[in-house]
Design an enzyme around this catalytic site. Structure first.
Site, PDB file in Angstrom:
ATOM      1  NE  ARG A  61      -3.874  -1.953   1.838  1.00 58.28           N
ATOM      2  CZ  ARG A  61      -4.978  -2.145   2.790  1.00 58.28           C
ATOM      3  NH1 ARG A  61      -5.154  -1.246   3.685  1.00 58.28           N
ATOM      4  NH2 ARG A  61      -5.874  -2.762   2.537  1.00 58.28           N
ATOM      5  CG  ASP A 172     -13.921   6.528   7.103  1.00 62.17           C
ATOM      6  OD1 ASP A 172     -14.342   5.350   7.258  1.00 62.17           O
ATOM      7  OD2 ASP A 172     -12.617   6.314   6.866  1.00 62.17           O
TER       8      ASP A 172
HETATM    9  C1  LIG Z   1     -13.921  -1.973   6.651  1.00 67.00           C
HETATM   10  S1  LIG Z   1     -14.423  -0.463   6.680  1.00 67.00           S
HETATM   11  C2  LIG Z   1     -16.004  -0.563   7.526  1.00 67.00           C
HETATM   12  C3  LIG Z   1     -16.820   0.329   6.713  1.00 67.00           C
HETATM   13  C4  LIG Z   1     -18.440   0.025   7.278  1.00 67.00           C
HETATM   14  N1  LIG Z   1     -18.373   0.542   8.655  1.00 67.00           N
HETATM   15  C5  LIG Z   1     -19.056  -1.551   7.078  1.00 67.00           C
HETATM   16  O1  LIG Z   1     -18.785  -2.130   8.221  1.00 67.00           O
HETATM   17  O2  LIG Z   1     -19.302  -1.922   6.039  1.00 67.00           O
HETATM   18  C6  LIG Z   1     -13.327   0.183   7.901  1.00 67.00           C
HETATM   19  C7  LIG Z   1     -13.393   1.797   7.720  1.00 67.00           C
HETATM   20  O3  LIG Z   1     -12.684   2.298   9.149  1.00 67.00           O
HETATM   21  C8  LIG Z   1     -11.852   3.338   8.814  1.00 67.00           C
HETATM   22  N2  LIG Z   1     -11.165   3.873  10.010  1.00 67.00           N
HETATM   23  C9  LIG Z   1      -9.828   3.072  10.177  1.00 67.00           C
HETATM   24  N3  LIG Z   1      -9.190   3.784  11.175  1.00 67.00           N
HETATM   25  C10 LIG Z   1      -9.919   4.649  11.645  1.00 67.00           C
HETATM   26  C11 LIG Z   1      -9.957   5.866  12.833  1.00 67.00           C
HETATM   27  N4  LIG Z   1      -8.971   5.728  13.323  1.00 67.00           N
HETATM   28  N5  LIG Z   1     -10.970   6.811  12.922  1.00 67.00           N
HETATM   29  C12 LIG Z   1     -12.046   6.477  11.851  1.00 67.00           C
HETATM   30  N6  LIG Z   1     -12.129   5.686  10.761  1.00 67.00           N
HETATM   31  C13 LIG Z   1     -11.290   4.736  10.752  1.00 67.00           C
HETATM   32  C14 LIG Z   1     -11.393   3.186   7.434  1.00 67.00           C
HETATM   33  O4  LIG Z   1     -10.913   4.434   6.791  1.00 67.00           O
HETATM   34  C15 LIG Z   1     -12.513   2.360   6.780  1.00 67.00           C
HETATM   35  O5  LIG Z   1     -13.301   3.221   5.887  1.00 67.00           O
END
Ligand SMILES: C[S@@+](CC[C@H](N)C(=O)[O-])C[C@H]1O[C@@H](n2cnc3c(N)ncnc32)[C@H](O)[C@@H]1O
Length: 303
Positions: A61, A172
């Site tokens: 990445r 996010d």
């Molecule tokens: C796998 S996706 C989940 C999306 C949705 N909640 C679902 O379950 O389909 C995880 C998301 O968490 C976000 N994320 C990761 N670390 C984070 C943080 N410290 N604060 C806010 N968002 C975060 C990522 O950018 C990503 O878009």
């Protein structure tokens, strides 16, 4: 870019090679020190824990960022990250996040929201006893499918939803996915699993040559406020929040980070408010503020 030196790495051998100090033949040399520095910075900025098994993922990445910036080494990239107020920090965080999502993912949560939260609210409101105020937070909303699914569930369950005070906050860390969420325009494939009636009610089809996109209708969008928010930071909202969706994000955090996060979330909720986690997440050894009441559905305990 030294493309002549690019070799495909055998994943089975890559760990050993990497452990040998990054002497793997690949586009960029990636030393233990590079991995440790990026892993530590990533944890500090995002909360995401990247153990040894994630070494190849970090390489894959972050090397895209080196390519985008025209850099030759990870050492150069680390220097860019250290520049005060480096805009690259945002891109670095975006590169580390995993954004997989879909409309009505883990559909039982939306059924629960409809049957156990919205329908009783509707019944109470019709008896003019209940409140018509609803606050829901999608706390790691990725490209927006989750908050739009919540909004569709609200509109389908409350026939007079326009007479309610409804706010869905969608946040996010990743600025790129958030921009997609805000646009609310999806390739037709992504809505294919939804009932046609739902699609025709909540999306407008756009054709541009062979490309077909589905755009979320403005009325649905207006229910949602999108904001960038890092769950590692203080939470700026005041609550109370009837429901928090925190799904498929804490799986990337260690227990200490999860504990701190759910303590902050619990302060934004009243007894009986709801918390939805992802299918492989739980609050065991993480929070005593919630009780499990359904499949990865939790209820805020009495104070
Ligand atoms: C796998 S996706 C989940 C999306 C949705 N909640 C679902 O379950 O389909 C995880 C998301 O968490 C976000 N994320 C990761 N670390 C984070 C943080 N410290 N604060 C806010 N968002 C975060 C990522 O950018 C990503 O878009």
């Amino acid at each position: 870019m030294a493309s002549s030196t690019i070799r495909r790495v055998d994943p089975a051998r890559s760990k050993t090679a990497a452990a040998a100090g990054g002497r793997t033949l690949r586009e960029y040399s990636f030393s233990d020190a590079d991995f440790r520095a990026l892993r530590d910075l990533g944890k500090e900025l995002t909360g995401i824990s990247l153990g040894e098994s994630k070494r190849e993922l970090v390489y894959a990445r972050v090397s895209r960022r080196l390519r985008a910036l025209g850099l030759k080494t990870f050492a150069d990239y680390r220097r860019v990250l250290k520049t005060p107020h480096s805009p690259e920090l945002v891109e670095f965080c975006n590169a580390l996040t995993t954004n997989l999502t879909s409309f009505f993912r883990e559909a039982h949560h939306f059924d629960y929201l409809r049957d156990q939260f919205l329908a009783p609210r509707l019944a109470a409101a019709h008896g003019s006893r209940g409140s018509r105020r609803i606050r829901i937070w999608s706390s790691a909303c990725s490209t927006g499918e989750e908050p739009y699914s919540i909004a569709m569930t609200v509109c389908e369950t409350l026939p007079d939803w326009q007479q309610w005070d409804i706010k869905i906050l969608a946040t996010d860390l990743d600025s790129a996915v958030l921009a997609t969420a805000q646009r609310g325009s999806y390739p037709a494939d992504q809505v294919r699993g939804m009932a046609p009636r739902r699609v025709s009610r909540f999306f407008n089809e756009r054709r541009d040559g062979a490309a077909v996109t589905q755009e979320v209708v403005p009325a649905l969008k207006r229910l949602i406020t999108f904001r960038q928010l890092n769950l590692m930071h203080d939470l700026p909202m005041s609550g109370p929040l009837d429901a928090i969706f925190c799904r498929n994000v804490v799986i990337y955090f260690d227990k200490a980070t999860q504990r701190a996060l759910f303590a902050k979330m619990a302060r934004l909720q009243r007894p009986a408010d709801l918390l939805f986690l992802g299918h492989s997440e739980n609050l065991f050894d993480v929070s005593d503020d919630y009780t499990l009441i359904g499949r990865t559905v939790y209820r805020r305990n009495d104070a």
